[in-house]
Design a protein around this motif. Structure first.
Motif, PDB file in Angstrom:
ATOM      1  N   UNK A  29       0.857  -1.219  -0.162  1.00 39.72           N
ATOM      2  CA  UNK A  29      -0.025  -0.093   0.201  1.00 39.72           C
ATOM      3  C   UNK A  29       0.856   1.300  -0.100  1.00 39.72           C
ATOM      4  N   UNK A  30       1.929   1.295   0.696  1.00 44.05           N
ATOM      5  CA  UNK A  30       2.897   2.413   0.664  1.00 44.05           C
ATOM      6  C   UNK A  30       3.392   2.707  -0.755  1.00 44.05           C
ATOM      7  N   UNK A  31       3.635   1.688  -1.833  1.00 48.73           N
ATOM      8  CA  UNK A  31       4.011   2.086  -3.048  1.00 48.73           C
ATOM      9  C   UNK A  31       2.765   2.727  -3.778  1.00 48.73           C
ATOM     10  N   UNK A  32       1.514   2.089  -3.517  1.00 48.83           N
ATOM     11  CA  UNK A  32       0.282   2.970  -4.128  1.00 48.83           C
ATOM     12  C   UNK A  32       0.219   4.363  -3.609  1.00 48.83           C
ATOM     13  N   UNK A  33       0.255   4.522  -2.400  1.00 47.97           N
ATOM     14  CA  UNK A  33       0.242   6.032  -1.738  1.00 47.97           C
ATOM     15  C   UNK A  33       1.302   6.667  -2.512  1.00 47.97           C
ATOM     16  N   UNK A  34       2.225   6.230  -2.574  1.00 49.02           N
ATOM     17  CA  UNK A  34       3.571   6.797  -3.117  1.00 49.02           C
ATOM     18  C   UNK A  34       3.000   7.710  -4.573  1.00 49.02           C
ATOM     19  N   UNK A  35       2.643   6.655  -5.541  1.00 47.08           N
ATOM     20  CA  UNK A  35       2.404   7.013  -6.593  1.00 47.08           C
ATOM     21  C   UNK A  35       1.312   8.094  -6.661  1.00 47.08           C
ATOM     22  N   UNK A  36       0.332   7.767  -5.804  1.00 48.51           N
ATOM     23  CA  UNK A  36      -0.721   8.784  -5.491  1.00 48.51           C
ATOM     24  C   UNK A  36      -0.380  10.343  -5.392  1.00 48.51           C
ATOM     25  N   UNK A  37       0.389  10.440  -4.478  1.00 49.78           N
ATOM     26  CA  UNK A  37       0.821  11.690  -3.895  1.00 49.78           C
ATOM     27  C   UNK A  37       2.147  12.259  -4.712  1.00 49.78           C
ATOM     28  N   UNK A  38       2.787  11.294  -5.623  1.00 49.81           N
ATOM     29  CA  UNK A  38       3.575  11.778  -6.491  1.00 49.81           C
ATOM     30  C   UNK A  38       3.037  12.715  -7.553  1.00 49.81           C
ATOM     31  N   UNK A  94      -6.596   8.444 -17.333  1.00 40.66           N
ATOM     32  CA  UNK A  94      -5.418   8.962 -16.810  1.00 40.66           C
ATOM     33  C   UNK A  94      -4.910   8.579 -15.589  1.00 40.66           C
ATOM     34  N   UNK A  95      -3.797   9.417 -14.926  1.00 42.17           N
ATOM     35  CA  UNK A  95      -3.440   8.888 -13.761  1.00 42.17           C
ATOM     36  C   UNK A  95      -4.337   9.009 -12.393  1.00 42.17           C
ATOM     37  N   UNK A  96      -5.487  10.070 -12.673  1.00 40.66           N
ATOM     38  CA  UNK A  96      -6.219   9.904 -11.429  1.00 40.66           C
ATOM     39  C   UNK A  96      -7.097   8.765 -11.313  1.00 40.66           C
ATOM     40  N   UNK A  97      -7.567   8.281 -12.582  1.00 41.80           N
ATOM     41  CA  UNK A  97      -8.341   7.181 -12.637  1.00 41.80           C
ATOM     42  C   UNK A  97      -7.480   5.819 -12.021  1.00 41.80           C
ATOM     43  N   UNK A  98      -6.181   5.541 -12.645  1.00 42.54           N
ATOM     44  CA  UNK A  98      -5.499   4.645 -12.385  1.00 42.54           C
ATOM     45  C   UNK A  98      -4.816   4.496 -10.665  1.00 42.54           C
ATOM     46  N   UNK A  99      -4.670   5.851 -10.056  1.00 45.51           N
ATOM     47  CA  UNK A  99      -4.496   5.930  -8.727  1.00 45.51           C
ATOM     48  C   UNK A  99      -5.672   5.965  -8.053  1.00 45.51           C
ATOM     49  N   UNK A 100      -6.738   5.994  -8.438  1.00 49.05           N
ATOM     50  CA  UNK A 100      -7.998   5.869  -7.399  1.00 49.05           C
ATOM     51  C   UNK A 100      -8.428   4.325  -7.533  1.00 49.05           C
ATOM     52  N   UNK A 115      -6.905  10.578   2.605  1.00 52.09           N
ATOM     53  CA  UNK A 115      -6.041  10.995   1.182  1.00 52.09           C
ATOM     54  C   UNK A 115      -6.656  11.105  -0.176  1.00 52.09           C
ATOM     55  N   UNK A 116      -7.440  10.055  -0.513  1.00 61.02           N
ATOM     56  CA  UNK A 116      -8.082   9.618  -1.928  1.00 61.02           C
ATOM     57  C   UNK A 116      -9.184  10.396  -1.858  1.00 61.02           C
ATOM     58  N   UNK A 117     -10.079  10.044  -0.815  1.00 58.46           N
ATOM     59  CA  UNK A 117     -11.678  10.774  -1.162  1.00 58.46           C
ATOM     60  C   UNK A 117     -11.637  12.097  -0.779  1.00 58.46           C
ATOM     61  N   UNK A 118     -11.404  12.333   0.376  1.00 60.56           N
ATOM     62  CA  UNK A 118     -11.458  13.774   0.948  1.00 60.56           C
ATOM     63  C   UNK A 118     -10.503  14.784   0.386  1.00 60.56           C
ATOM     64  N   UNK A 119      -9.086  14.518   0.623  1.00 63.16           N
ATOM     65  CA  UNK A 119      -8.107  15.507   0.202  1.00 63.16           C
ATOM     66  C   UNK A 119      -7.987  15.348  -1.515  1.00 63.16           C
ATOM     67  N   UNK A 120      -7.902  14.115  -1.853  1.00 61.22           N
ATOM     68  CA  UNK A 120      -7.538  14.053  -3.262  1.00 61.22           C
ATOM     69  C   UNK A 120      -8.917  14.471  -4.236  1.00 61.22           C
ATOM     70  N   UNK A 121      -9.973  14.580  -3.653  1.00 60.50           N
ATOM     71  CA  UNK A 121     -11.195  14.886  -4.326  1.00 60.50           C
ATOM     72  C   UNK A 121     -11.648  16.210  -4.134  1.00 60.50           C
ATOM     73  N   UNK A 122     -10.983  17.054  -3.233  1.00 65.94           N
ATOM     74  CA  UNK A 122     -11.338  18.295  -2.945  1.00 65.94           C
ATOM     75  C   UNK A 122     -11.127  19.508  -4.039  1.00 65.94           C
TER      76      UNK A 122
END
Length: 271
Positions: A103-112, A200-206, A264-271
């Motif tokens: 999961x750390x690798x997934x979060x790394x890609x998301x925040x990157x 795109x990257x949003x759909x992939x990360x989500x 991270x993904x829903x609240x902050x990433x979707x704001x």
């Protein structure tokens, strides 16, 4: 007298030497087939999907039979001494640690991608043209469901330790129901989303992050369900329930990961 009987008669150590088993080699080749099938399917090769499904079925079957033997060794044969139980728990903890890094690798890609959005996606997050999901709709409801399930499974665990069979059954059963509702709501959320994994990257990360977590919820639900069945069948006692305890540890890990996903993904990433 054969070698196995001699070993059992003159065993001067507290560990369990397992009998020869076909399941490790079966699961190994099944995983290899599933991996090759997945690569073939993703690249459009013929029969890739068939090999992927066959590998998955063989892997699931091999793991089920393997775990069946472990349950038999611990519950019916009495081979799980204190040292063996500790080793099993340590193995589960190390497995969860490996999942943390997945999961750390997934979060790394998301925040990157989200902290410094590239110009190709409009320099903003979410990218231009993406309508994110409302964090205070189904995701918030799922948060309450998952946290409640963690509370109920803990209640069932403590009831089992206290010898309260009824409480253990009720707490574990409610956990399973809440987990199934969570999975159903996430499926509904996916079906109603305005974007797909290819957007795109949003759909992939989500979908990579929430989908991987959803897979863990399904595995954890099966884990808890097996513990529930074993409670019903009087397999577990107040001092002998390491398999169920491992499932509970895994479920709490799933809870914690969801909190990070929601924030991270829903609240902050979707704001």
């Amino acid at each position: 007298m054969n070698s196995i009987n001699l070993r059992n008669k003159f065993q001067y150590f507290p560990f369990h030497l397992v009998d020869p088993s076909p399941w490790p080699i079966l699961v190994s080749f099944s995983l290899l087939s599933m991996t090759i099938g997945a690569v073939m399917y993703m690249h459009g090769f013929a029969n890739g999907g068939l090999l992927l499904n066959l590998g998955f079925i063989l892997t699931a079957s091999g793991m089920a039979l393997w775990f069946r033997d472990v349950i038999t060794e611990g519950t019916l044969l009495g081979n799980h001494t204190k040292e063996v139980k500790n080793g099993l728990i340590i193995g589960v903890v190390l497995f969860i640690v490996s999942e943390v890094f997945a999961f750390l690798s997934i979060f790394w890609a998301f925040f990157h991608s989200s902290l410094t959005p590239a110009i190709e996606i409009g320099g903003s997050w979410p990218p231009l043209g993406i309508t994110p999901l409302d964090a205070f709709a189904i995701p918030l409801l799922n948060t309450f469901l998952l946290l409640s399930s963690g509370a109920f499974v803990t209640y069932g665990h403590h009831a089992l330790i206290a010898g309260n069979r009824k409480g253990a059954i009720i707490g574990t059963f409610i956990t399973i129901i809440l987990a199934v509702i969570f999975t159903a709501l996430q499926y509904y959320e996916y079906s109603e989303a305005a974007f797909t994994m290819s957007d795109g990257v949003y759909g992939s990360a989500f979908y990579a992050s929430t989908g991987l977590h959803g897979l863990h919820v399904i595995v954890g639900t099966i884990f808890i369900l097996v513990g529930f069945i074993r409670i019903i069948n009087y397999h577990l006692t107040d001092t002998h329930h390491q398999g169920h305890e491992a499932g509970i540890l895994y479920w709490h890990f799933v809870d914690i990961v969801w909190l990070f996903l929601f924030l991270a993904v829903y609240f902050w990433g979707g704001a």
